[in-house]
Design an enzyme around this catalytic site. Structure first.
Site, short mmCIF file in Angstrom:
data_model
loop_
_atom_site.label_atom_id
_atom_site.label_comp_id
_atom_site.label_asym_id
_atom_site.label_seq_id
_atom_site.Cartn_x
_atom_site.Cartn_y
_atom_site.Cartn_z
N GLN A 58 0.85 -1.19 0.00
CA GLN A 58 0.00 0.00 0.00
C GLN A 58 0.88 1.24 0.00
OE1 GLN A 58 -2.60 0.26 3.36
NE2 GLN A 58 -3.86 1.88 2.50
N GLU A 76 3.54 6.62 8.06
CA GLU A 76 4.88 6.95 8.55
C GLU A 76 5.69 5.70 8.89
OE1 GLU A 76 7.22 9.69 11.86
OE2 GLU A 76 5.16 10.15 11.30
N ARG A 77 5.04 4.64 9.38
CA ARG A 77 5.78 3.40 9.67
C ARG A 77 6.36 2.82 8.38
NH1 ARG A 77 3.62 -0.83 11.15
NH2 ARG A 77 5.11 -1.63 12.65
N ARG A 113 -6.01 3.24 12.96
CA ARG A 113 -5.16 2.14 12.54
C ARG A 113 -4.10 1.73 13.56
NH1 ARG A 113 -3.72 2.78 6.12
NH2 ARG A 113 -5.82 3.18 5.38
#
Length: 324
Positions: A58, A76-77, A113
């Site tokens: 994604q 960001e991860r 999330r």
């Protein structure tokens, strides 16, 4: 639900908005409203390994805040994992958003999330309320939460910064923090040191806070309630002692009838008496586990724990390195 409430994230007929493009990593910066303050390094490494093996499933979502400069809206991860893999570019979807929309969407995306800590979640709720001029009730409705849930999270922001940081770093739990809400700043600071240095449980912390404030001890109140419940249960269904049977009532005497020799009774199997109903308390189970952890650490084992709770359950993650 939250997207329509805050008036962003609506679809646009312009298909170019959803086009995936390659953007140089050094042109991308994290979102300043990113609620997560602590990133799990091991988790990022595991994500990087997954991306390296299977590719990025994604793309990240970014916005152009200055010419050729982009800010992360979501992902960001993934961005950190790609940097760890030393990628030069990142697959990304570029959205056109104002500062207000970008900040709100970043907060909502992470709340929906990410497994944020309780303090990070409270800070995100506060920022959303300030950015969108929302009441607690309106925010709770938009996030699909009860108003009491949001209010309880926001109360954590009344704690002093060192206590909030300790919760963020998982040195104490959210429930430790809640126990200190009625203390002043000096008392909170001193209690935090006692909790960390003496490894106080939540119940022990609640008792110590009650002593400071001159209140009845929660542990004593819990014992009294448990004893009262047990007495009520005993009245409803008295339980015989193990191995004992109730004696039958003697038959009335009749002088006109000759006494009959009692028939030989077949040996009876001992009935297994059911134990008295126990009072279930999840905190008792949690404290039992913590005592076992303390025994392990006192024996020289290196044990780390991460504790959290919510309206439905307590969560306790225990890590014991194989090499001590």
């Amino acid at each position: 639900m939250a997207f329509s409430l805050f008036n962003f994230g609506k679809s646009d007929s312009n298909d170019s908005k959803q086009k995936v493009v390659e953007v140089k990593l050094d042109q991308i910066v994290p979102n300043r409203y990113q609620p997560r303050q602590v990133f799990d390094k091991e988790g990022i490494q595991e994500l990087a390994q997954t991306i390296d093996e299977h590719g990025l499933l994604q793309p990240i979502v970014i916005r152009e805040y200055e010419p050729a400069k982009y800010e992360i809206i979501a992902g960001e991860r993934r961005f950190r994992a790609m940097k760890l893999l030393q990628w030069e570019t990142a697959p990304a979807i570029i959205e056109k958003m104002s500062d207000h929309e970008a900040a709100s969407l970043a907060l909502v995306e992470n709340l929906q999330r990410s497994q944020l800590s309780s303090v990070e979640e409270a800070q995100a709720y506060r920022r959303l309320m300030d950015l969108n001029h929302l009441t607690q009730a309106a925010l709770a409705k938009g996030m699909g939460k009860s108003q009491s849930f949001v209010a309880n999270k926001l109360r954590l922001l009344k704690l002093i910064k060192p206590v909030q940081t300790a919760i963020l770093d998982h040195r104490i739990s959210e429930r430790h923090g809640r126990a200190m809400l009625d203390l002043n700043e000096k008392q909170q600071r001193e209690m935090l040191m006692r909790i960390v240095n003496n490894r106080l449980t939540v119940r022990q912390t609640e008792d110590e806070v009650a002593r400071l404030l001159g209140r009845p001890l929660p542990s004593e109140i819990a014992k009294q309630k448990a004893a009262a419940r047990q007495r009520e249960l005993s009245k409803i269904a008295p339980v015989a002692e193990p191995g004992q049977e109730a004696s039958p009532a003697p038959a009335p005497a009749n002088d006109a009838t000759p006494a009959k020799k009692p028939a030989k009774k077949a040996p009876r199997k001992k009935n297994k008496t059911k134990p008295a109903k126990q009072i279930n308390d999840a905190r008792l189970a949690l404290n039992t586990i913590k005592k076992s952890i303390k025994l392990a650490t006192d024996s020289g084992f290196k044990v780390t724990t991460k504790e959290s709770d919510n309206d439905q359950s307590y969560q306790l993650v225990i890590e014991i390195p194989k090499k001590q």
